[in-house]
Every structure is written in structure tokens, then in C-alpha cells.
Design a protein around this motif. Structure first.
Motif, short mmCIF file in Angstrom:
data_model
loop_
_atom_site.label_atom_id
_atom_site.label_comp_id
_atom_site.label_asym_id
_atom_site.label_seq_id
_atom_site.Cartn_x
_atom_site.Cartn_y
_atom_site.Cartn_z
N LEU A 1 0.86 -1.20 0.06
CA LEU A 1 -0.17 0.09 0.01
C LEU A 1 0.90 1.25 0.02
O LEU A 1 0.72 2.26 -0.75
CB LEU A 1 -0.90 -0.12 1.13
N GLU A 2 1.90 1.26 0.73
CA GLU A 2 2.77 2.44 0.92
C GLU A 2 3.57 2.79 -0.45
O GLU A 2 3.55 3.81 -1.12
CB GLU A 2 4.05 2.28 1.85
N SER A 3 3.88 1.63 -1.08
CA SER A 3 4.35 1.61 -2.41
C SER A 3 3.76 2.34 -3.47
O SER A 3 4.04 3.40 -4.10
CB SER A 3 4.89 0.34 -3.15
N ASN A 4 2.31 1.99 -3.59
CA ASN A 4 1.63 2.63 -4.47
C ASN A 4 1.00 4.14 -4.13
O ASN A 4 0.95 4.96 -5.08
CB ASN A 4 -0.11 1.87 -4.71
N CYS A 5 1.07 4.32 -2.86
CA CYS A 5 0.88 5.84 -2.54
C CYS A 5 1.91 6.53 -2.67
O CYS A 5 1.65 7.76 -3.31
CB CYS A 5 0.65 5.95 -0.90
N TRP A 6 3.09 6.38 -2.52
CA TRP A 6 4.37 7.11 -3.12
C TRP A 6 4.24 7.38 -4.70
O TRP A 6 4.27 8.41 -4.97
CB TRP A 6 5.41 6.44 -2.76
N ILE A 7 4.09 6.14 -5.29
CA ILE A 7 3.84 6.18 -6.69
C ILE A 7 2.62 7.48 -7.40
O ILE A 7 2.99 7.92 -8.15
CB ILE A 7 3.84 4.91 -7.41
N PHE A 8 1.62 7.02 -6.67
CA PHE A 8 0.20 7.96 -7.09
C PHE A 8 0.92 9.32 -6.81
O PHE A 8 0.37 10.52 -7.42
CB PHE A 8 -0.86 7.47 -6.42
N ALA A 9 1.29 9.69 -5.72
CA ALA A 9 1.79 11.04 -5.20
C ALA A 9 2.92 11.44 -6.45
O ALA A 9 2.47 12.67 -6.83
CB ALA A 9 2.63 11.09 -3.80
N LEU A 10 3.77 10.69 -6.80
CA LEU A 10 4.39 11.09 -7.85
C LEU A 10 3.94 11.41 -9.15
O LEU A 10 4.19 12.43 -9.81
CB LEU A 10 5.67 10.13 -7.99
N PHE A 11 3.13 10.68 -9.48
CA PHE A 11 2.02 10.79 -10.59
C PHE A 11 1.35 12.15 -10.74
O PHE A 11 1.61 13.05 -11.73
CB PHE A 11 1.27 9.76 -10.85
N GLY A 12 0.94 12.48 -9.48
CA GLY A 12 0.16 13.57 -9.29
C GLY A 12 0.94 14.77 -9.53
O GLY A 12 0.74 16.06 -10.21
N PHE A 13 1.92 15.00 -8.61
CA PHE A 13 2.97 16.14 -8.80
C PHE A 13 3.75 16.19 -10.15
O PHE A 13 3.97 17.07 -10.45
CB PHE A 13 4.05 15.98 -7.47
N GLY A 14 4.26 15.08 -10.75
CA GLY A 14 4.63 15.08 -12.09
C GLY A 14 3.69 15.68 -12.95
O GLY A 14 4.33 16.48 -13.82
N TYR A 15 2.51 15.30 -12.83
CA TYR A 15 1.54 15.79 -13.94
C TYR A 15 1.48 17.14 -13.88
O TYR A 15 1.00 17.95 -14.84
CB TYR A 15 0.12 14.94 -13.78
N LYS A 16 1.53 17.81 -12.50
CA LYS A 16 1.30 19.39 -12.37
C LYS A 16 2.52 19.91 -12.83
O LYS A 16 2.38 21.12 -13.49
CB LYS A 16 0.92 19.60 -10.95
N TYR A 17 3.92 19.64 -12.44
CA TYR A 17 4.88 20.24 -12.49
C TYR A 17 6.07 20.04 -13.65
O TYR A 17 6.93 20.67 -13.92
CB TYR A 17 5.67 20.29 -11.35
N LEU A 18 5.72 18.69 -14.38
CA LEU A 18 6.81 18.36 -15.21
C LEU A 18 6.35 18.01 -16.67
O LEU A 18 7.17 17.61 -17.47
CB LEU A 18 7.31 17.06 -14.50
N ASN A 19 5.18 18.08 -16.81
CA ASN A 19 4.57 17.85 -18.08
C ASN A 19 4.61 19.00 -19.22
O ASN A 19 3.70 19.78 -19.56
CB ASN A 19 3.04 17.43 -18.15
N ARG A 20 5.85 19.30 -19.15
CA ARG A 20 6.28 20.30 -20.48
C ARG A 20 7.67 19.99 -21.06
O ARG A 20 8.52 19.49 -20.49
CB ARG A 20 6.52 21.78 -19.68
N PRO A 21 7.78 20.20 -22.20
CA PRO A 21 8.92 19.71 -23.04
C PRO A 21 10.25 20.91 -22.76
O PRO A 21 9.90 22.03 -22.29
CB PRO A 21 8.52 20.04 -24.59
N SER A 22 11.21 20.17 -23.01
CA SER A 22 12.47 21.04 -22.75
C SER A 22 13.71 20.30 -23.52
O SER A 22 13.70 18.76 -23.69
CB SER A 22 12.97 21.08 -21.38
N ALA A 23 14.76 20.83 -23.87
CA ALA A 23 15.98 20.23 -24.78
C ALA A 23 16.62 19.29 -23.59
O ALA A 23 16.99 18.40 -23.86
CB ALA A 23 16.65 21.21 -25.19
N THR A 24 16.48 19.75 -22.44
CA THR A 24 17.16 18.87 -21.24
C THR A 24 16.45 17.54 -21.18
O THR A 24 16.99 16.54 -21.10
CB THR A 24 17.25 19.64 -19.97
N LEU A 25 15.19 17.49 -21.23
CA LEU A 25 14.56 16.28 -20.85
C LEU A 25 14.70 15.22 -22.30
O LEU A 25 14.86 14.42 -22.28
CB LEU A 25 12.91 16.48 -20.73
N SER A 26 14.97 16.02 -23.44
CA SER A 26 14.96 15.38 -24.80
C SER A 26 16.18 14.50 -24.57
O SER A 26 16.22 13.57 -25.08
CB SER A 26 15.06 16.25 -25.77
#
Length: 361
Positions: A255-280
């Protein structure tokens, strides 16, 4: 048809592989390092393992989730033959090459460091993950293509409704709980080449596909309830650390494992879903770096550990130099030598990669 690129998923994969490097280096400074085949430092940092215990319940499951998501994105523009051919080139070829030519290298370094007779032993080592992923593709692709044909049908409507509620995604933890109760792993975080690792990875891969298959409703739930998932994860980890002396029952770890992962999905969707040369650049580099990082890590440990410097400096030096050397090997050898590229999961032609980077910048 033009499909949306999910940059947050790419970032999470890059971050997970970066943390994996740090995690493996932390093992060097634990008293049990040699029991799992790592070079061990004479000076230990056992307290360093406490933050690592936070990572070790979700770092590998996250990669399995992301790999399942990747298959969904792949089949939107491929038939089953194209998918199997593409995954054979990208996963099976590096896996077989790694067993023969990469994983034995860190065994050589281990043997040399401890003045043992040198012997060649082909093995999967840290690349076991790739073998699992390819097996999941073979086993689940018929179902995935069936679901693709039925997209918009009754199952998808039910799935979307299920994913709208914050407990909907979290309820899949029941399957992970059943897995640990049936398999009874020696340690929850012992994934490599175990039945526990195989079945846990299978579940994460399958549900990763279903999450993106359900569409934006899943991501809206992750976004809206990210603090709920992260709060629950912190509570479960705090109990594990302070009350249970890091020995939580496996069902709580699941249960803890999935909670961490879902939190990462949520924060990632909010802050990381944008293109960049660095990410490429990093999203291309992450896979080859994952493949080579173990023998580089062992080499850096063999060089740094004998130095007369504080133990914290040794840890930081191995982290720093392992990262630098891996990046240099990728940039000036793996990325630029055409015939090597397919063995590390890259497309044959280097110029194609350059054009992608130029466009993204």
C-alpha cells in the motif's frame, strides 16, 4: 493523427533511474554489501540506509508502471508485429548483449578488487528488469491490442468511472496485497530475479497500461488527490520507520508503495509535463546509463574507497564520478558510434537523434 507527448512520464523515468544509481552506491556503505555482490567500504554509513528504505518500496515498481504506460503509447501507432519488433530491438537486444558483454564487467572489477581469480560469468545482473519487461510485452500484448480495438466501449466507460474516485486507483493495491500474501517474499524490496519481483512487476505493468488507457480522468484524480496520496505515504513510512523498526508487514509495504507512486504521478503531472531540450537529452540517455552504470559504479568504488578521505566524501565522490563517467561514455561513445547504439536501446542512426534535440530546443 498527432498524439500528445507525456513529458512528465519521461521525467519520472529519468528521475527513477537517477535515484537507482544513488541507491546502488549507498549499498557499498552497508555492512551486508558483499552478501548482495557489491564491493564494500571498510568505513560504513549505516544511517544512510534509512532514506534509502523510503525509496526501495517504490523505485522499481514505478519503472514497471511507466513501462506499461509506454506500451499504451506505442500501440497507438503500431500493430502487434511492429510492437514486438520494436520491443525486440529496444529491450531484448540490449538485454542479451548486456548479459554477454556488460553485466560480467562489474564481476571482473569485483574479483580484481578482492584479488580473486578472474572468471567470465554471463549473467543478467541489474538487467533482470529488461527480461521481465519483454516477458510482460509477450504475455499482455494480445490483451492490450484487444482493449485498443474496444476503446470507447463498455469496459473503458466502467474504468473511467472507477478512476474518478481517489480510492479507485488506490484499490488496485488489493492485487499487490494478494501477491505478497501468496508469494511470501523474503523481503518486499527484493525484486531482482525473484517470483515476487516478477509478479509485482506484472501487476504494475498491467495497471500502468490501464491507467493511461482510461484517459485524462486518471490524471485528474492523481492531480486533485496528490496531497492525499503523499500524506498517506508519509504516515505509512513514519509508522514503518519509528514504530515497526523498518519491518512493516508486506501488505502495508504494498500500500505504501502505491501511495508514493500515485503522489509522484500527481506532482509530476502538475509540474513536469512540459517539453525541454534537457528532457529530450536525458530521456535518450537514461536507458544507456542504466545499462552501464553498474560496472562504472564498481570501478569508481575500487578507485575511491582506498583513498584516505572521510567516508561521506567517498560516498559523494563515487556518486559524482559515476554520474560523470556514465554521461561521458554515453555522449562520446554510445551515442556517437552507430553500430553500438542498438545494443543500448537507441536507434541506429545518430543524426535522427540530433534532429529531435534541435527541434525540442
Amino acid at each position: 493523427m498527432k498524439f500528445e507527448r507525456r513529458h512528465d512520464i519521461d521525467w519520472l523515468r529519468v528521475i527513477a533511474i537517477g535515484l537507482l544509481l544513488v541507491y546502488h552506491i549507498a549499498i557499498i556503505f552497508q555492512p551486508w554489501a558483499m552478501f548482495v555482490g557489491f564491493i564494500r567500504s571498510d568505513a560504513l554509513m549505516e544511517d544512510l540506509w534509512k532514506p534509502m528504505t523510503l525509496l526501495n518500496v517504490w523505485r522499481i515498481p514505478l519503472l514497471f508502471y511507466v513501462s506499461g504506460m509506454g506500451v499504451y503509447f506505442a500501440i497507438r501507432k503500431r500493430n502487434w508485429r511492429q510492437l514486438l519488433l520494436e520491443r525486440s530491438k529496444r529491450i531484448l537486444l540490449p538485454f542479451v548483449f548486456g548479459i554477454i558483454a556488460i553485466a560480467p564487467l562489474h564481476l571482473f572489477i569485483f574479483q580484481g578488487h578482492y584479488k580473486m581469480p578472474l572468471s567470465y560469468y554471463p549473467h543478467a545482473g541489474h538487467l533482470w528488469f529488461l527480461g521481465n519487461i519483454f516477458a510482460y510485452v509477450l504475455l499482455l500484448s494480445p490483451l492490450f491490442f484487444y482493449l485498443k480495438k474496444k476503446e470507447g466501449g463498455r469496459f473503458m466507460r466502467i474504468l473511467k468511472s472507477f478512476m474518478r474516485h481517489p480510492l479507485g486507483p488506490l484499490s488496485i493495491s488489493v492485487f499487490f496485497v494478494i501477491e505478497v500474501l501468496l508469494v511470501k517474499p523474503q523481503l518486499f524490496e527484493m525484486y531482482a530475479e525473484t517470483w515476487h519481483g516478477f509478479f509485482l512487476g506484472f501487476l504494475a505493468f498491467f495497471f500502468g497500461f490501464l491507467f493511461v488507457y482510461s484517459g485524462k480522468v486518471f490524471w485528474k484524480t492523481m492531480l486533485g488527490w496528490r496531497w492525499f496520496y503523499s500524506g498517506l505515504a508519509v504516515i505509512l513510512y513514519t509508522v514503518r520507520l519509528l514504530v515497526l523498526d523498518l519491518k512493516s508487514p508486506d501488505y502495508l509495504m504494498a500500500l505504501e508503495s502505491n501511495c508514493w507512486i500515485f503522489a509522484l504521478f500527481g506532482f509530476g503531472y502538475k509540474y513536469l509535463n512540459r517539453p525541454s531540450a534537457t528532457l529530450s537529452y536525458l530521456s535518450q540517455a537514461a536507458y544507456p546509463v542504466y545499462i552501464i552504470h553498474m560496472f562504472v559504479l564498481y570501478a569508481m568504488a575500487a578507485i575511491v574507497l582506498p583513498l584516505e578521505i572521510p567516508v561521506l566524501s567517498k560516498f559523494l565522490a563515487i556518486v559524482t564520478f559515476t554520474g560523470i563517467v556514465c554521461c561521458l561514455l554515453y555522449e562520446f561513445i554510445i551515442r556517437r558510434i552507430g553500430f553500438l547504439r542498438p545494443f543500448f536501446g537507441l536507434k541506429w542512426r545518430y543524426k535522427q537523434n540530433v534532429k529531435v534535440l534541435e527541434k525540442s530546443s
